[in-house]
Design an enzyme around this catalytic site. Structure first.
Site, mmCIF file in Angstrom:
data_model
loop_
_atom_site.group_PDB
_atom_site.id
_atom_site.type_symbol
_atom_site.label_atom_id
_atom_site.label_comp_id
_atom_site.label_asym_id
_atom_site.label_seq_id
_atom_site.Cartn_x
_atom_site.Cartn_y
_atom_site.Cartn_z
ATOM 1 N N TRP A 103 -7.505 -0.700 1.292
ATOM 2 C CA TRP A 103 -6.422 -1.493 1.881
ATOM 3 C C TRP A 103 -5.763 -0.733 3.035
ATOM 4 O O TRP A 103 -5.420 -1.314 4.059
ATOM 5 C CB TRP A 103 -5.391 -1.881 0.826
ATOM 6 C CG TRP A 103 -5.923 -2.804 -0.218
ATOM 7 C CD1 TRP A 103 -6.017 -2.572 -1.560
ATOM 8 C CD2 TRP A 103 -6.462 -4.119 -0.014
ATOM 9 N NE1 TRP A 103 -6.567 -3.657 -2.188
ATOM 10 C CE2 TRP A 103 -6.856 -4.607 -1.280
ATOM 11 C CE3 TRP A 103 -6.670 -4.929 1.120
ATOM 12 C CZ2 TRP A 103 -7.438 -5.878 -1.448
ATOM 13 C CZ3 TRP A 103 -7.246 -6.182 0.953
ATOM 14 C CH2 TRP A 103 -7.611 -6.633 -0.313
ATOM 15 N N ASP A 173 2.833 -0.617 2.182
ATOM 16 C CA ASP A 173 2.159 -1.735 1.526
ATOM 17 C C ASP A 173 2.341 -1.518 0.018
ATOM 18 O O ASP A 173 1.691 -0.652 -0.574
ATOM 19 C CB ASP A 173 0.673 -1.750 1.902
ATOM 20 C CG ASP A 173 -0.111 -2.818 1.152
ATOM 21 O OD1 ASP A 173 0.491 -3.549 0.333
ATOM 22 O OD2 ASP A 173 -1.336 -2.920 1.381
ATOM 23 N N LYS A 197 0.168 -9.871 -7.412
ATOM 24 C CA LYS A 197 -0.030 -8.830 -8.411
ATOM 25 C C LYS A 197 1.206 -8.667 -9.299
ATOM 26 O O LYS A 197 1.101 -8.766 -10.506
ATOM 27 C CB LYS A 197 -0.391 -7.508 -7.736
ATOM 28 C CG LYS A 197 -1.864 -7.435 -7.368
ATOM 29 C CD LYS A 197 -2.111 -7.337 -5.906
ATOM 30 C CE LYS A 197 -3.586 -7.451 -5.583
ATOM 31 N NZ LYS A 197 -3.850 -7.220 -4.163
HETATM 32 C C1 LIG Z 1 -4.321 -7.150 -2.977
HETATM 33 C C2 LIG Z 1 -3.863 -6.183 -1.945
HETATM 34 C C3 LIG Z 1 -3.824 -6.507 -0.581
HETATM 35 C C4 LIG Z 1 -4.320 -7.825 -0.042
HETATM 36 O O1 LIG Z 1 -3.418 -8.818 -0.266
HETATM 37 P P1 LIG Z 1 -3.648 -10.314 0.285
HETATM 38 O O2 LIG Z 1 -2.433 -10.994 -0.200
HETATM 39 O O3 LIG Z 1 -4.929 -10.805 -0.305
HETATM 40 O O4 LIG Z 1 -3.714 -10.235 1.762
HETATM 41 C C5 LIG Z 1 -3.342 -5.551 0.282
HETATM 42 N N1 LIG Z 1 -2.905 -4.357 -0.147
HETATM 43 C C6 LIG Z 1 -2.934 -4.007 -1.442
HETATM 44 C C7 LIG Z 1 -2.453 -2.663 -1.862
HETATM 45 C C8 LIG Z 1 -3.418 -4.910 -2.379
HETATM 46 O O5 LIG Z 1 -3.456 -4.563 -3.681
#
Ligand SMILES: *Cc1c(COP(=O)(O)O)cnc(C)c1O
Length: 361
Positions: A103, A173, A197
């Site tokens: 990511w 993030d 999540k």
């Molecule tokens: C799942 C995830 C993403 C991607 O998220 P989307 O909503 O599918 O764009 C980005 N960063 C992390 C750390 C993730 O776990």
């Protein structure tokens, strides 16, 4: 009622049962409105209250003060990979990225389209099985911001404390561990998190941004991509993901009812400990994939003696009601995602299954 399974999926992930039942109750007609949340105007009184309460509850959970704006946007964390650099990189057009997984790499890819990226550290040569130490970070004091990924969903590593950036705004993030514990918001310039999540259904991304940074957002940006526009319009520049915001709001209330984030943190540590203890006391049958000090409380990754056994483990687990244990396709093995809403009982039953499986195989 239909039986529910233990959902270890990395995302979209398990939601609190109380929240699902509440949403079910309110689905057909929201609090006497004669229509569901999905069917009503995002500018009407009812939804206005829903989104304002969601924001207020999130502020309460994380102690977010008025120096920060809270947004509910669309496009997932992935659109934030672009929006963060488009808004925050100018005028210097330089940013530091700490690369701890897939990511982080995807985030960096978009930043490179905007300006020059300094890789402050990368643990890719160790297959991302650890996080860089503060002493390894080669930070540029002149960078517009430093970007990091607080929890690496795929690899199972998690920062215990934020990297020290020496005053350069920290961009995070936090998609897979936001709200798992109380953090000090004041350490951050920007936090973004896809909802699916630890917050609610997919389709919503939460953005928390320090207001002084909004000065950097140029009027030349495409309108939807401009944080300042969203802040000025309280997330209602266009139609927000109304049902997702409503669900996120129910999750925030659930968290407050549970006792807030200090209580969640306690529970999260307990749950993860049960699983890591089972791994560490298996005489090497189960092997954790990351260094112990960087282990994630959210995504527990481990391997079995060989891939055949891993396949059998996943299949047998599934037949017993444990879903979503297959590791990410890029790393293999097993991954048990145990976010806020995942019950301790499910972890205890998985550990029992792991002991039985080891005995029989
Ligand atoms: C799942 C995830 C993403 C991607 O998220 P989307 O909503 O599918 O764009 C980005 N960063 C992390 C750390 C993730 O776990």
């Amino acid at each position: 009622m239909e039986k529910r399974i233990y959902n270890f999926s990395a995302g979209p992930a398990v939601l609190p049962e109380e929240v699902l039942l509440e949403a079910q109750k309110e689905l057909y007609s929201y609090k006497g409105a004669g229509m569901s949340i999905m069917e009503m105007s995002h500018r009407g009184k009812i939804f206005d209250q829903v989104i304002k309460e969601a924001e207020a509850d999130l502020r309460k959970l994380l102690d977010i003060n008025d120096n920060y704006a809270v947004l509910f946007l669309q496009g997932g964390a992935t659109l934030q990979f672009s929006m963060a650099p488009l808004n925050l990189m100018p005028p210097k057009n330089k940013a530091d990225y700490i690369i701890t997984g897939s990511w982080a790499k995807k985030a960096m890819k978009e930043a490179k389209r905007v300006g020059s990226v300094n890789v402050a550290a990368s643990t890719e040569s160790d297959n991302f099985n650890r996080l860089p130490k503060q002493s390894e970070l080669k930070l540029d004091p002149d960078a517009s911001y430093v970007h990091f990924t607080s929890n690496n969903t795929i690899y199972g590593t998690q920062w215990k404390t934020e990297p020290d950036t020496g005053g350069v705004p920290l961009v995070c993030d936090a998609s897979s561990d936001i709200l798992h514990k109380k953090i000090d918001i004041n350490k951050y310039g920007l936090i973004y998190a896809g909802a699916q999540k630890n917050i609610g259904p997919s389709g919503v991304v939460v953005v928390i941004i320090r207001k002084d940074l909004l000065e950097r957002s140029s009027d030349d940006l495409h309108t939807y991509l401009n944080y300042r526009v969203h802040v000025e319009n309280n997330s209602l520049y266009n139609t927000p993901p109304t049902f997702g915001v409503y669900m996120a709001g129910l999750v925030f209330k659930w968290l407050l009812n549970m006792g807030g984030l200090d209580e969640m943190y306690k529970r999260n540590k307990e749950k993860a400990q049960i699983l890591y203890d089972a791994i560490d006391s298996s005489d090497g049958y189960y092997k954790g994939t990351v260094v112990k000090e960087d282990r994630s409380l959210m995504n527990v990754t481990f391997r079995l003696p060989n891939e055949e056994l891993e396949k059998k483990f996943i299949e047998e687990a599934k037949s017993k009601g444990f879903e979503g244990l297959k590791g990410h396709r890029s790393v293999g093995g097993i991954r048990a995602s145990i976010y806020n809403a995942f019950p301790k009982k499910g972890v205890e039953e998985l550990v029992q299954f792991m002991e039985d499986f080891k005995k029989n195989n």
